[in-house]
Scaffold this active site. Structure first.
Site, PDB file in Angstrom:
ATOM      1  CG  HIS A   1     -48.736 -44.816 -35.180  1.00 22.67           C
ATOM      2  ND1 HIS A   1     -48.977 -45.984 -35.861  1.00 22.67           N
ATOM      3  CD2 HIS A   1     -48.813 -45.143 -33.858  1.00 22.67           C
ATOM      4  CE1 HIS A   1     -49.194 -46.970 -35.000  1.00 22.67           C
ATOM      5  NE2 HIS A   1     -49.101 -46.488 -33.783  1.00 22.67           N
TER       6      HIS A   1
ATOM      7  CE1 TYR B   1     -46.839 -39.205 -30.350  1.00 17.80           C
ATOM      8  CE2 TYR B   1     -48.503 -37.802 -29.341  1.00 17.80           C
ATOM      9  CZ  TYR B   1     -47.469 -38.708 -29.224  1.00 17.80           C
ATOM     10  OH  TYR B   1     -47.065 -39.117 -27.986  1.00 17.80           O
TER      11      TYR B   1
ATOM     12  CE1 TYR C   1     -51.481 -39.008 -27.424  1.00 18.26           C
ATOM     13  CE2 TYR C   1     -53.251 -38.923 -25.810  1.00 18.26           C
ATOM     14  CZ  TYR C   1     -52.185 -38.327 -26.449  1.00 18.26           C
ATOM     15  OH  TYR C   1     -51.811 -37.056 -26.127  1.00 18.26           O
TER      16      TYR C   1
ATOM     17  CG  ASN D   1     -50.413 -52.101 -30.292  1.00 19.20           C
ATOM     18  OD1 ASN D   1     -50.541 -53.329 -30.277  1.00 19.20           O
ATOM     19  ND2 ASN D   1     -49.286 -51.510 -29.938  1.00 19.20           N
TER      20      ASN D   1
END
Length: 185
Positions: free
Chosen positions: A19, A14, A64, A112
């Protein structure tokens, strides 16, 4: 004491994705203020130091994105801090690539990680720095977009945004969110 938490997803897979803008800004702050971010605590990797004469904890939650609130809540509890002592840095698809926006409170706006934090700490009243990563193409899946990487042309713009977001965090600590909003929004 201030807790500055940059949101992202752990792991090399990632690194450099849209993100992970929060992690990128924490790295920038770590480098600028010589704060080593290596300690594992409260479901995060953290570093302790001083910014603008204030004790700070730089944090990269390792839960996460969708469970960021677990780590942030543990940090607040462990260090006996209040939500007003918190600065959250994260990506925003509703802002053009490279724009930053500072807010003192507000809804999750569909993010989120922010939803998780609001749920776990019981309030939306905490400072936040949003880093624009741009909207997705209509045909593109949202997950693919936020977990995607920036184009070569976007990289200089993003590097500049990361630098400005780090300066905005310093300004929040030094003079408050209203001052940072006047300078950086």
């Amino acid at each position: 004491m201030k807790i500055i938490a940059g949101l992202g997803n752990p792991g090399l897979r990632y690194a450099g994705t849209r993100h992970n803008m929060g992690f990128s800004v924490i790295t920038e702050l770590s480098d600028a203020f010589k704060i080593s971010v290596k300690k594992k605590e409260c479901k995060s990797v953290t570093g302790h130091g001083i910014i603008a004469d204030e004790k700070v904890i730089l944090a990269m939650p390792q839960t996460y994105m969708n469970l960021s609130g677990e780590a942030v809540s543990e940090l607040l509890h462990f260090y006996k801090c209040e939500p007003r002592d918190l600065i959250i840095i994260y990506d925003d698809i509703d802002l053009d690539v490279g724009r930053i926006r500072i807010r003192e409170k507000g809804s999750a706006g569909g993010h989120n990680g922010i939803k998780s934090i609001i749920k776990c700490i019981g309030t939306d009243e905490f400072d936040r720095i949003k880093v624009g990563v741009g909207a997705r193409d209509e045909q593109q899946d949202l997950v693919d977009h936020v977990l995607g990487r920036f184009s070569k042309e976007q990289l200089p713009v993003i590097r500049d945004a990361v630098s400005r977001a780090a300066l905005a965090a310093e300004e929040i600590i030094r003079a408050g969110a209203a001052s940072a909003m006047n300078k950086y929004n």
